[in-house]
Write an enzyme that holds these catalytic residues in place. Sequence first.
Site, PDB file in Angstrom:
ATOM      1  N   HIS A 120      57.683  37.320  38.469  1.00  0.00           N
ATOM      2  CA  HIS A 120      58.621  38.036  37.606  1.00  0.00           C
ATOM      3  C   HIS A 120      59.031  37.203  36.400  1.00  0.00           C
ATOM      4  O   HIS A 120      59.161  37.720  35.290  1.00  0.00           O
ATOM      5  CB  HIS A 120      59.876  38.423  38.401  1.00  0.00           C
ATOM      6  N   ARG A 147      46.915  53.386  36.348  1.00  0.00           N
ATOM      7  CA  ARG A 147      46.210  52.835  37.513  1.00  0.00           C
ATOM      8  C   ARG A 147      47.085  53.082  38.740  1.00  0.00           C
ATOM      9  O   ARG A 147      48.267  52.758  38.734  1.00  0.00           O
ATOM     10  CB  ARG A 147      45.943  51.344  37.337  1.00  0.00           C
ATOM     11  N   ASN A 202      39.652  39.771  35.784  1.00  0.00           N
ATOM     12  CA  ASN A 202      40.493  38.786  36.488  1.00  0.00           C
ATOM     13  C   ASN A 202      40.097  38.741  37.957  1.00  0.00           C
ATOM     14  O   ASN A 202      39.823  37.670  38.519  1.00  0.00           O
ATOM     15  CB  ASN A 202      41.977  39.142  36.374  1.00  0.00           C
ATOM     16  N   CYS A 233      39.445  45.786  30.989  1.00  0.00           N
ATOM     17  CA  CYS A 233      40.901  45.603  30.892  1.00  0.00           C
ATOM     18  C   CYS A 233      41.358  44.256  31.454  1.00  0.00           C
ATOM     19  O   CYS A 233      42.546  43.975  31.493  1.00  0.00           O
ATOM     20  CB  CYS A 233      41.638  46.739  31.582  1.00  0.00           C
TER      21      CYS A 233
HETATM   22  C1  PEP Z   1      41.787  42.596  36.564  1.00  0.00           C
HETATM   23  O1  PEP Z   1      41.676  42.306  37.762  1.00  0.00           O
HETATM   24  O2  PEP Z   1      41.065  42.104  35.686  1.00  0.00           O
HETATM   25  C2  PEP Z   1      42.816  43.553  36.125  1.00  0.00           C
HETATM   26  C3  PEP Z   1      42.861  44.015  34.894  1.00  0.00           C
HETATM   27  O3  PEP Z   1      43.749  43.925  37.020  1.00  0.00           O
HETATM   28  P1  PEP Z   1      44.974  42.981  37.485  1.00  0.00           P
HETATM   29  O4  PEP Z   1      44.981  41.784  36.585  1.00  0.00           O
HETATM   30  O5  PEP Z   1      46.165  43.825  37.373  1.00  0.00           O
HETATM   31  O6  PEP Z   1      44.585  42.666  38.884  1.00  0.00           O
HETATM   32 MG    MG Z   2      42.641  43.490  39.263  1.00  0.00          MG
END
Ligand code: PEP
Ligand code: MG
Length: 602
Positions: free
Chosen positions: A221, A364, A484, A532
């Site tokens: 947070h 999402r 990510n 993303c």
């Molecule tokens: C990712 O995993 O790249 C993603 C965009 O989702 P998060 O970072 O929310 O897991």
């Molecule tokens: Mg992710």
Amino acid sequence: MSEKTTTQPEPSSGKGKGKKKNSAAPAAAPLGEDSYRGIGASRGIAIGTSYAFEKEQYEHEAKTLEPEEIEGEIERFVTALHRSEKELKKIERVTTRKLGKGYANLFEAQIMLLHDPVLTESITARIREEQKTAALVIDEEFGRYLEQFRNSDDQFFQERACDFRDIKERIIRNLHIRKLHSWIPEGTIVISEHLSPADVILLSRSNVKGFVTDTGGQTSHISLICKSLNIPMVVGLGNFSQTVESGKQIIIDGTTGTVVINPSEKTIDRYNRKRDEELQSEADASLTADQPAYTRCGVRISFYSNIDFKEELAGIKTAGSEGVGLFRTENLFIDGTKVPRESEQLNYYRDMAETIAPMPLVIRLFDIGGDKLLYSPVREPNPNLGWRGIRILIDVPEILENQLSAVLRANMHGNIHILLPMITSIDQIRFIKATLENLSAQIVEETGSTCEKPFIGAMIEVPAAVEIIEEITRCVDFVSIGTNDLTQYTIAVDRNNVIVQDLFDKFHPAIIRQLYRVISTAQKNRCPASICGDMASDRLTLPFLIGCGLRKFSVVSADIAKLKKMVATITLAETEALALECLQLDSAEKIKSRLESFLAAL
Ligand code: PEP
Ligand code: MG
């Protein structure tokens, strides 16, 4: 740089002081004599003077109360609860003003805890029966929960531990009728073993230039709050706070997670230049941010925003965004205590969709579990490989159906799309589609009017999804690549673990080749693809991704201007050649260096 002589920070366990020294683990830092590496939790460079922020600690007298002292002690406890509530309400108001209601909910949840009868009654009863002081009983009662939360590797429980610790310290301080120590010298860089969201909000009033903490993760947070306040932050530095006192010259780079103490003139110049370049390039780029982006040869590239709260919508248009490419709805669980009701979600999504229509809003579905927030106290030995995202949604129909139903009802303008997190099989997609069909039929029956069906997309963020990308791209309306998690799961490197942070390498050939495979398969099957994950924001990887065939990028809004500026300098032919070259390279180092040389030649 001179050789570092002070104590070296240990790899962070996220648990702060008192943790066992792990001599077998590679050191999290230092990089050079005065440089340390933690986790970049909020971007930007800050150069300034350190301020060691320590909260007052109170000793608890283990004395037995005299019978005539008991009611007075309970009275003190009740007064401390009132004072704590007043403080939290003030922090809640400041937060709403600075950041909006989404973040303020965090403090609403803390206020609720102050009223929790189980806790307050048991504390009162123990003061009365055991004749212990209020401070001692509070310490013991909260201590029980804290111990359980701290022993968990789960981000949710770490956050709960942070909340509990903050409330405990707040009540105990108020028992001593001490005022909150939150005004500090203006413009310093705050160093602390641990900070709560309330600390960050209050300290930020003193124009803090940056924050450094021993504990914490990228998605905690405090990190979300710093990102929204545009204050650089580095976390996860082991016992760093014990080695640095106030008044030292310090540089922090919240993008790379680097901290430099006592920097030389040369280092200060270098970081000053880097910071000026970043600011200048942001300023230049923002002048043309609202124009559509085209490559030099005329190929249109679209940029969308990744957002965590609806308050962020206000700035997306001026940032040059064409809509929301990723709304991480799990942040609606920010207080972590309860599943948001369907009616709450409906209002929230409808507001958002209306605000940005006709631009798209990609919602999402809750990606709870794993290292993210969780609503229920499930403890797992390995949460990132456990009950997370789509798995929870499928197992708990109430959560899924409430969310889908809210989305369907909110989609009055037809601009909402659904994105499914952590997809590993086609059956999961089919399950969601079938549920959506049923709910949609129910809504039609109830209301007599048809509802706009959202497009359904799959996150491609687990290697299994890449393996079945042929089938996925024939089954969904769009895919969005989450680099990510894809990096985390492909290389088997926990994205929040500072010990293995150097291995978390998006240039790894396995990642580069998977990206090409996903993008080209999606193109072949005429399934729109976007990205993303954080990689979408990187100027180094952007030409490669365009060369692979990607045309849609979803990033934090602040990055759009600089990325558009870069798009205008490249041609499709050169990026395609670059992509083909990178796909032949056998190491992350070679790929990174090829991408760097491409950028340098622009
Ligand atoms: C990712 O995993 O790249 C993603 C965009 O989702 P998060 O970072 O929310 O897991
Ligand atoms: Mg992710």
